[in-house]
Design an enzyme around this catalytic site. Sequence first.
Site, short mmCIF file in Angstrom:
data_model
loop_
_atom_site.label_atom_id
_atom_site.label_comp_id
_atom_site.label_asym_id
_atom_site.label_seq_id
_atom_site.Cartn_x
_atom_site.Cartn_y
_atom_site.Cartn_z
N HIS A 161 1.58 4.39 -2.92
CA HIS A 161 1.65 5.85 -2.78
C HIS A 161 2.93 6.37 -3.44
CE1 HIS A 161 -1.89 6.39 -0.44
NE2 HIS A 161 -1.43 5.82 0.66
N HIS B 261 0.85 -1.20 0.00
CA HIS B 261 0.00 0.00 0.00
C HIS B 261 0.88 1.25 0.00
CE1 HIS B 261 -3.70 2.27 1.44
NE2 HIS B 261 -2.73 3.11 1.77
N GLU B 262 1.91 1.28 0.84
CA GLU B 262 2.79 2.44 0.89
C GLU B 262 3.61 2.57 -0.39
OE1 GLU B 262 2.10 4.55 3.08
OE2 GLU B 262 0.86 3.16 4.23
#
Length: 339
Positions: free
Chosen positions: A194, A190-191
């Site tokens: 980003h 998920h990071e």
Amino acid sequence: MFRLVLLSLLVAAVAAGPPVAKSRADIEEYKQALEKTREEDELTLEDRMETNPQANAWENSGKFEGDIYLDDDIMEALVDSYSTGDDSRMAYIRANSRWPGNTVVYEFGHNEFTLEQQRHIIQSINMLQQATCVRFRMRNNNDRNFVRLTGRPTGCYASVGFYQNRGVHTMNLARNRPGQGCFNTIIIIHEWYHVLGFFHMQSTYNRYNYVRIHWENIQRGMAHNFYHYNQNIVSNLRLPYEYGSCMHYGTHFFSHNGRPTISTTRHYGGVLGQTVRVTGWDVWRLARHYNCPGAWSAEAVHKARTTNYEMIEDGTLVEKEGFNPLADELDLIEEEDQE
């Protein structure tokens, strides 16, 4: 989840949303809320999890939208957009918001992680490299722009997208055992999403076809985490809205009363805000964003529908067959049943 085409937020208010007119007090309150997400307070992720144990680690990391690290230029842009209500002023498209050569350059901060933790992070990198044309390499002395991975105890968060003038791009994963907290493999990915240029799924322009935002249940000072992007700002890459995306908020994110802050407008039996898999649609979005070979072909839809990367007990990811329904294929919930 959608491609970062430029850095802007905050469209005009919609039905049931915050008021359109902004007073000086509103603007100052909003600015202070954003500033607060940039402060390094004394709270650790562990402290926040004790206070709010139902939250997941990236929601509980104290940054913008939970886990987005704001730079000065983004901060100023957000306040300006909020003040004027003029999204077009924020439409500064940057062609280089993707990592050059489809390659993320990174380094581990000095003494930030054990070898076991580094191997676990590299495992997430290997999954993304296996599934897409995105590549990662360690920083060398000539690299000015790179991601520095740190393990501060404050949470899991990252900068969004590549910016030529940023220099050090941020990604923090509070140290933990592999598979736990910020070291949940899906949270690490998920990071990375980003860093690779993605915001959260429910922030896209057409979200009201698929979710309702329950503003009355959102914690005071946290409504800014639920604003959404305009169509001239973001692209859905001609791919569907997905409830099961690893980039979607959960139903109770930032709730002050234990009631949902987000609900679906369609009958969906799965979990919003799940942290157990990267779906085939998630992978396809990343491949399209970086124009990987075959990413725009009709054949790719089959794998998107039928493949997931699921986290097993030891925290590793395994490719498995599955079925990923599209939100558009689900039956609408009658309006009276949504109350």
